[in-house]
Design a protein around this motif. Structure first.
Motif, PDB file in Angstrom:
ATOM      1  N   ALA A 130      41.960  31.683  30.757  1.00  0.00           N
ATOM      2  CA  ALA A 130      40.745  32.501  30.620  1.00  0.00           C
ATOM      3  C   ALA A 130      41.069  33.976  30.789  1.00  0.00           C
ATOM      4  CB  ALA A 130      39.711  32.068  31.655  1.00  0.00           C
ATOM      5  N   ARG A 131      41.862  34.304  31.804  1.00  0.00           N
ATOM      6  CA  ARG A 131      42.216  35.717  32.009  1.00  0.00           C
ATOM      7  C   ARG A 131      43.015  36.265  30.835  1.00  0.00           C
ATOM      8  NH1 ARG A 131      43.021  33.910  37.311  1.00  0.00           N
ATOM      9  NH2 ARG A 131      45.264  33.777  37.023  1.00  0.00           N
ATOM     10  N   ARG A 132      43.924  35.455  30.300  1.00  0.00           N
ATOM     11  CA  ARG A 132      44.720  35.891  29.157  1.00  0.00           C
ATOM     12  C   ARG A 132      43.824  36.185  27.962  1.00  0.00           C
ATOM     13  NH1 ARG A 132      48.179  31.274  26.892  1.00  0.00           N
ATOM     14  NH2 ARG A 132      46.247  30.885  25.738  1.00  0.00           N
ATOM     15  N   LEU A 133      42.852  35.306  27.722  1.00  0.00           N
ATOM     16  CA  LEU A 133      41.940  35.499  26.596  1.00  0.00           C
ATOM     17  C   LEU A 133      41.093  36.750  26.770  1.00  0.00           C
ATOM     18  CD1 LEU A 133      40.758  31.813  26.173  1.00  0.00           C
ATOM     19  CD2 LEU A 133      42.301  33.056  24.664  1.00  0.00           C
ATOM     20  N   ARG A 139      36.483  43.292  24.373  1.00  0.00           N
ATOM     21  CA  ARG A 139      36.297  44.745  24.283  1.00  0.00           C
ATOM     22  C   ARG A 139      34.873  45.086  24.733  1.00  0.00           C
ATOM     23  NH1 ARG A 139      40.726  43.795  24.062  1.00  0.00           N
ATOM     24  NH2 ARG A 139      42.336  44.375  22.534  1.00  0.00           N
ATOM     25  N   THR A 140      34.737  46.224  25.409  1.00  0.00           N
ATOM     26  CA  THR A 140      33.445  46.590  25.989  1.00  0.00           C
ATOM     27  C   THR A 140      33.057  47.994  25.577  1.00  0.00           C
ATOM     28  OG1 THR A 140      34.033  45.266  27.928  1.00  0.00           O
ATOM     29  CG2 THR A 140      32.155  46.764  28.143  1.00  0.00           C
ATOM     30  N   ASP A 141      31.785  48.187  25.198  1.00  0.00           N
ATOM     31  CA  ASP A 141      31.310  49.545  24.944  1.00  0.00           C
ATOM     32  C   ASP A 141      30.548  50.047  26.169  1.00  0.00           C
ATOM     33  OD1 ASP A 141      28.702  48.463  24.868  1.00  0.00           O
ATOM     34  OD2 ASP A 141      28.794  48.204  22.694  1.00  0.00           O
ATOM     35  N   THR A 142      30.166  51.312  26.150  1.00  0.00           N
ATOM     36  CA  THR A 142      29.526  51.945  27.307  1.00  0.00           C
ATOM     37  C   THR A 142      28.211  51.271  27.666  1.00  0.00           C
ATOM     38  OG1 THR A 142      30.528  54.064  26.724  1.00  0.00           O
ATOM     39  CG2 THR A 142      28.664  54.126  28.231  1.00  0.00           C
ATOM     40  N   LYS A 143      27.421  50.934  26.668  1.00  0.00           N
ATOM     41  CA  LYS A 143      26.131  50.293  26.924  1.00  0.00           C
ATOM     42  C   LYS A 143      26.321  48.938  27.605  1.00  0.00           C
ATOM     43  CE  LYS A 143      21.862  48.853  24.597  1.00  0.00           C
ATOM     44  NZ  LYS A 143      21.148  48.767  23.290  1.00  0.00           N
ATOM     45  N   LEU A 166      35.545  34.407  41.843  1.00  0.00           N
ATOM     46  CA  LEU A 166      35.324  33.590  40.646  1.00  0.00           C
ATOM     47  C   LEU A 166      35.965  34.255  39.431  1.00  0.00           C
ATOM     48  CD1 LEU A 166      31.894  32.075  39.590  1.00  0.00           C
ATOM     49  CD2 LEU A 166      33.237  33.418  37.988  1.00  0.00           C
ATOM     50  N   ALA A 167      35.766  35.570  39.293  1.00  0.00           N
ATOM     51  CA  ALA A 167      36.315  36.310  38.162  1.00  0.00           C
ATOM     52  C   ALA A 167      37.841  36.367  38.215  1.00  0.00           C
ATOM     53  CB  ALA A 167      35.737  37.726  38.134  1.00  0.00           C
ATOM     54  N   ARG A 168      38.392  36.237  39.411  1.00  0.00           N
ATOM     55  CA  ARG A 168      39.846  36.218  39.573  1.00  0.00           C
ATOM     56  C   ARG A 168      40.432  34.891  39.119  1.00  0.00           C
ATOM     57  NH1 ARG A 168      42.085  37.244  45.549  1.00  0.00           N
ATOM     58  NH2 ARG A 168      41.733  34.988  45.729  1.00  0.00           N
ATOM     59  N   GLY A 169      39.551  33.897  38.972  1.00  0.00           N
ATOM     60  CA  GLY A 169      39.992  32.586  38.522  1.00  0.00           C
ATOM     61  C   GLY A 169      40.077  31.552  39.612  1.00  0.00           C
ATOM     62  N   ASP A 170      39.584  31.884  40.818  1.00  0.00           N
ATOM     63  CA  ASP A 170      39.649  30.945  41.934  1.00  0.00           C
ATOM     64  C   ASP A 170      38.698  29.777  41.719  1.00  0.00           C
ATOM     65  OD1 ASP A 170      41.318  32.859  42.944  1.00  0.00           O
ATOM     66  OD2 ASP A 170      40.284  33.076  44.858  1.00  0.00           O
ATOM     67  N   THR A 171      39.093  28.602  42.188  1.00  0.00           N
ATOM     68  CA  THR A 171      38.216  27.432  42.169  1.00  0.00           C
ATOM     69  C   THR A 171      37.222  27.527  43.319  1.00  0.00           C
ATOM     70  OG1 THR A 171      39.657  26.145  43.631  1.00  0.00           O
ATOM     71  CG2 THR A 171      40.117  26.044  41.265  1.00  0.00           C
ATOM     72  N   LEU A 207      33.711  37.573  32.206  1.00  0.00           N
ATOM     73  CA  LEU A 207      33.599  38.581  31.157  1.00  0.00           C
ATOM     74  C   LEU A 207      32.684  39.711  31.587  1.00  0.00           C
ATOM     75  CD1 LEU A 207      33.273  36.315  27.968  1.00  0.00           C
ATOM     76  CD2 LEU A 207      35.240  37.701  28.603  1.00  0.00           C
ATOM     77  N   LEU A 208      31.588  39.349  32.264  1.00  0.00           N
ATOM     78  CA  LEU A 208      30.633  40.352  32.720  1.00  0.00           C
ATOM     79  C   LEU A 208      31.282  41.272  33.759  1.00  0.00           C
ATOM     80  CD1 LEU A 208      27.592  40.878  31.994  1.00  0.00           C
ATOM     81  CD2 LEU A 208      27.071  39.895  34.206  1.00  0.00           C
TER      82      LEU A 208
END
Length: 214
Positions: A130-133, A139-143, A166-171, A207-208
């Motif tokens: 998931a992190r690799r993807l 890609r993110t824009d300012t909005k 969670l975003a780090r990939g921890d269970t 992603l968020l």
């Protein structure tokens, strides 16, 4: 009982998956569909817990179908099942709302376990993948970055702690150990976080977080 829908334009694949899944006493194959449009119709007519969805199909492909399925009032969990191993397909499927990704040559037991796993509310895409993807394709824009920060600010401080891990990939188990919480408490936090952020799974929440950091 886990009610499954198989979505694939190859009738032999649908038959093979049905034969595999019906051997499990806790799984019922409630519907089959040959393309995305039929999948939406079947999921609207039947209560579906888990949908196995192919990527390449006529009329409506799997990526579009995932987005439509996730928008239903009672959306099923979704496993993308395909012969194509390209990272871009995986990313697009997860970004659209899929809870996992398997290749069709996965071992039969792995497919059955995947159905049980996503039905229970977990994802089956490895955190490292998931992190690799995310790093490669997102890609993110300012909005989008501003919107992501506002949504994350609505969380409590403890929920933000959980979200960071969670975003780090921890269970859930790893988050519980890191924060000194029960695993059941972490699971409850994750459910509230996904609802508050209006995301459908852990990868979309990650992603968020990535958006908010831009």
């Amino acid at each position: 009982m886990i009610r499954v829908m198989i979505v694939d334009d190859d009738a032999l694949v649908r038959l093979g998956l049905t034969d595999l899944l019906v051997d499990d006493p806790d799984i019922e194959v409630a519907a089959q569909a040959s393309d995305g449009i039929e999948a939406i119709e079947k999921a609207t007519a039947h209560r579906i817990d888990v949908a196995l969805v192919d990527i390449r199909m006529p009329r409506m492909d799997g990526i579009a179908a995932i987005s439509r399925l996730r928008a239903l009032p009672y959306p099923p969990k979704i496993i993308t099942l395909t012969t194509f191993d390209l990272d871009e397909y995986v990313y697009e499927a997860v970004a659209a709302g899929a809870d996992g990704f398997l290749l069709k040559d996965a071992a039969p037991g792995e497919i059955v376990r995947a159905v049980h796993t996503v039905a229970a509310g977990s994802a089956i895409l490895h955190p490292n993948a998931a992190r690799r993807l995310i790093d490669r394709y997102h890609r993110t824009d300012t909005k989008a970055a501003t919107n992501a920060r506002q949504r994350i600010e609505s969380l409590t401080p403890r929920e933000r702690d959980v979200l960071d891990l969670l975003a780090r990939g921890d269970t859930n188990a790893e988050i519980a150990q890191e924060l000194g919480m029960r695993e059941s408490t972490v699971k409850a936090h994750v459910s509230r976080i996904l609802a508050a952020l209006q995301t459908t799974n852990r990868v979309q929440a990650a992603l968020l977080v990535r958006d908010a950091q831009q």
